[in-house]
Enzyme design. Structure first.
Site, PDB file in Angstrom:
ATOM      1  N   HIS A  95       0.827  -1.203   0.000  1.00  0.00           N
ATOM      2  CA  HIS A  95       0.000   0.000   0.000  1.00  0.00           C
ATOM      3  C   HIS A  95       0.861   1.253   0.000  1.00  0.00           C
ATOM      4  CE1 HIS A  95      -3.972  -1.691   0.297  1.00  0.00           C
ATOM      5  NE2 HIS A  95      -3.649  -2.442   1.325  1.00  0.00           N
ATOM      6  N   CYS A 103      -9.441  -2.667 -13.501  1.00  0.00           N
ATOM      7  CA  CYS A 103      -9.443  -1.469 -12.646  1.00  0.00           C
ATOM      8  C   CYS A 103      -8.474  -1.580 -11.485  1.00  0.00           C
ATOM      9  CB  CYS A 103     -10.849  -1.172 -12.123  1.00  0.00           C
ATOM     10  SG  CYS A 103     -11.499  -2.433 -11.009  1.00  0.00           S
TER      11      CYS A 103
END
Length: 573
Positions: free
Chosen positions: A190, A504
C-alpha cells in the site's frame, strides 16, 4: 566515502537530500512509579495526549483531497478506531490507577499486552496490524512529551527507515521530505502504491540502509532502478540532475497528450476510464479526456462519518459527479467495506477472524437490511442528471448479482412512481475479483451488462497471498502464469458474449503492464487520473496486432522471470 546500496524500485523519481535515519520502532521506556497523589496528574497527561493525537489525525485528514483522501484516509480511520478503542484507554487508566505507573510506562505496558495478543493470532493479516498499533502508540508517546511525532520530516530530507506506513507518506511529503528508503517492504505494498500516486521517490528492500547510513549523510536515490548512493560523487550528482531534467521534459511531453486519443499505432482505440471518489478526481478525469469514471468509490462517504449517510447525502455526492462529467458515464461501485477498510459506522465487523474472507463488498450490502436499497435509490436518482452504471464488488457468483438486480429494478419502479426523473435502465456490472466468479462467469454473464477485473484482490485470492503482508511481497505478484491465463480466459468470455471488460486494479495504472494487458485481450482500463497520461503514451506507442500475435509466447512463460522477459521485449518505445 561513496557507497552504492541496492534495493527495489517502488516509486519512480530521483531525489537528492540529507538522510534522516529512523530506527525500527521500540518504545524504550524505563519502569517509573508514581505516588497516589500523582495519579490524577498522569491520567490528565495521557488523556490530553489522546486529544492531541486525535486532533492531529483530523487535521491531516482535512488536508487530503481526492483519491489521496481515500488511500490515506483508510489508514487514518483505522488509527482513529484504535485510538478510541476502550481496551487501549481503559487498560492504560487501570495501570496508572492501580499499578501506580507513570503515563509513559503504562503506555508501554499496554502496548506490549495488545501486541502479545496480535502476535499470537493465527491469521497473518491480523498479526500485521501490530504495525498500526505501534503507529498510534508512537504518536501518543510523542504527544506526552509535547513534541512532534517521529514521522516529522524536514524539507530536503530523505527518510531512511525500516518501513513506512501509508498514513505517514502524505504528511512527510507536505513537510518537504523528498524521498524515502526502507530496509523492508514490497513494490506492491500500500505504501508503494501511494508513493507512486504522490510522485514521491521510494526505494524498498534496501537491507543495508540502516547499517550504512547515518543522520545527515548525503544521499541520491533513484526510485526507477532501486539504487541508493551514499555520499555521491560528481558523476552521481550529474546523473541525478540529468534524471530530474528528463523528468521535467517528460512531464511537458505528457501534458501534450491531454486531448490526444488513446489509440495504438495500428489504429485500435483503447478506452481509458478514471477511478475517482470526489469532485476533484472527477474534474481531473474530465480534463484529461477520460472516457468516463470507471470506478467511483462510494465508501468514502461511509469511511469519513460516524453515522450512515442517508439517501440525500449520497444522492448529492453522486449527482455532483454525474454533472461534472458532462454526459460521460459515471460507474458507481456499490459499498465495498470490510477487510482493510475500517469504518466508524459499525457496518464492517471489527473482530472477524479473517476479514479478507469475511463480510465485505456485496455480502455486507445484502446482509444489512436497507443498506443496498438506500444506496441504489441515491444512484438511481443521480441517473436523472446523466448516464450512470452500477458496479457490484466481491461477487462470488450469479445469485448475488441477481439479488442486486432485483433491488435495482424495484428501486427504479419506486422512484418513477414518486415522480423522480430516472434512467429507463441502469447497466449493472460485476467486479471479477473472486476466483469463483471468474471460473463460473459463463454461467452468469447474462446477468450483467459489463465487467471490471479487480486485479488487486483477484491476485491475492488466486495466489493465497495477502497483499497487505509485506513478507509475501515476492509471492503477491500479477506476473504469475495462473493470473495471466485467468485474465485471458475472462477476456475471451467477455468478448464472446459482447460484454465490455475493463481492468481497474493497480496494474491498469502502470504503463509497464500495458503491452501485457493488451496482448491478453483487455481493451479498457480504469485507473487513477495521476497516471492516465503515462498509460495513454504507452498505448500510443504499442502495436495491438503485434502484441496479440505475441500473446501465445506470453502465455507459455513458465514463471515470473519468463513473463518479465516478454514484457521487456515488448515494452513500448
Amino acid at each position: 566515502m561513496r557507497q552504492l546500496l541496492s534495493g527495489n524500485a517502488a516509486a519512480r523519481g530521483s531525489a537528492l537530500g540529507r538522510a534522516r535515519v529512523r530506527l525500527p520502532h521500540a518504545l524504550d521506556v524505563e519502569e517509573s512509579r508514581i505516588t497516589p497523589e500523582e495519579v490524577e496528574t498522569e491520567l490528565a497527561r495521557i488523556h490530553a495526549a489522546v486529544d492531541v493525537v486525535r486532533e492531529e489525525m483530523h487535521a491531516l485528514r482535512d488536508r487530503l483531497h481526492g483519491a489521496l483522501a481515500h488511500e490515506v484516509g483508510e489508514f487514518l480511520d483505522l488509527h482513529a478506531l484504535l485510538l478510541d478503542d476502550p481496551e487501549l484507554l481503559h487498560g492504560i487508566d487501570e495501570l496508572i490507577r492501580t499499578g501506580l505507573y507513570s503515563a509513559d510506562y503504562a503506555l508501554r505496558l499496554q502496548r506490549d499486552r495488545i501486541a502479545s495478543v496480535f502476535e499470537g493470532m493465527d491469521d497473518a493479516y491480523l498479526r500485521s496490524r501490530i504495525d498500526d498499533i505501534d503507529q498510534v502508540i508512537g504518536r501518543l508517546h510523542a504527544a506526552l512529551h509535547r513534541r512532534e511525532a517521529d514521522l516529522q520530516g524536514v524539507a530536503g530530507e530523505i527518510l531512511v527507515t525500516d518501513s513506512v506506513a501509508p498514513a505517514e507518506l502524505a504528511q512527510l511529503q507536505q513537510q518537504g521530505v523528498v524521498g524515502v528508503v526502507t530496509a523492508s517492504g514490497s513494490p506492491l505494498s500500500h505504501s508503494a502504491i501511494l508513493a507512486r500516486s504522490l510522485h514521491l521517490p521510494l526505494v524498498v528492500g534496501a537491507v543495508q540502509a540502516l547499517q550504512k547510513v547515518n543522520d545527515g549523510d548525503v544521499l541520491v536515490i533513484d526510485g526507477a532502478t532501486g539504487l541508493v548512493v551514499l555520499e555521491p560523487n560528481a558523476d552521481d550528482l550529474r546523473a541525478h540532475h540529468k534524471r530530474v531534467e528528463e523528468a521535467k521534459r517528460e512531464r511537458r511531453q505528457l501534458n501534450r497528450l491531454r486531448r490526444e486519443p488513446s489509440r495504438t499505432l495500428d489504429g485500435a482505440d483503447i478506452k481509458l476510464w478514471a477511478n475517482a471518489e470526489s469532485r476533484e478526481d472527477v474534474t481531473e478525469a474530465h480534463a484529461l479526456g477520460a472516457a468516463g469514471v470507471g470506478l467511483y468509490r462510494t465508501e468514502f462517504l461511509f469511511l469519513g462519518s460516524s453515522e450512515l449517510p442517508d439517501e440525500d447525502t449520497q444522492f448529492r455526492a453522486y449527482r455532483d459527479a454525474v454533472i461534472a462529467m458532462t454526459g460521460r458515464t459515471v460507474t458507481f461501485r456499490t459499498l465495498d467495506l470490510g477487510a482493510d477498510k475500517a469504518d466508524k459506522t459499525g457496518l464492517a465487523l471489527r473482530d472477524e477472524p479473517n476479514p479478507a474472507l469475511g463480510l465485505r463488498g456485496v455480502r455486507l450490502s445484502l446482509a444489512r437490511a436497507g443498506l443496498l436499497h438506500t444506496q441504489l435509490r441515491a444512484i438511481a436518482r443521480a441517473s436523472g442528471y446523466g448516464p450512470v452504471r452500477a458496479l457490484v464488488p466481491m461477487v462470488s457468483g450469479g445469485e448475488e448479482l441477481r439479488a442486486v438486480r432485483s433491488v435495482l429494478d424495484a428501486v427504479l419502479r419506486e422512484l418513477r412512481a414518486e415522480g423522480f426523473e430516472v434512467a429507463d435502465r441502469i447497466p449493472l456490472g460485476t467486479m471479477i475479483e473472486v476466483p469463483s466468479a471468474a471460473l463460473s462467469l459463463p454461467g452468469f454473464i447474462g446477468d450483467c451488462e459489463f465487467l471490471s477485473i479487480g486485479t488487486n484482490d483477484l491476485v491475492q485470492y488466486l495466489l493465497a497471498a495477502d497483499r497487505t503482508n509485506e513478507a509475501l511481497g515476492e509471492l503477491y505478484s500479477p506476473l504469475h502464469p495462473a493470473v495471466l491465463r485467468l485474465l485471458r480466459d475472462i477476456a475471451r468470455i467477455a468478448a464472446r458474449h459482447g460484454r465490455p471488460l475493463a481492468v481497474c486494479g493497480e496494474i491498469a495504472g502502470d504503463p509497464v503492464f500495458v503491452p501485457m494487458l493488451l496482448a491478453l485481450g483487455i481493451g479498457e482500463l480504469s485507473l487513477h487520473p495521476g497516471t492516465m497520461l503515462e498509460v495513454r503514451r504507452a498505448i500510443r506507442n504499442s502495436d495491438l496486432s503485434v502484441l496479440r500475435a505475441a500473446a501465445p509466447a506470453l502465455l507459455r512463460a513458465r514463471d515470473r522471470a519468463g513473463i518479465q522477459r516478454w514484457m521487456q521485449a515488448h515494452a513500448p518505445a
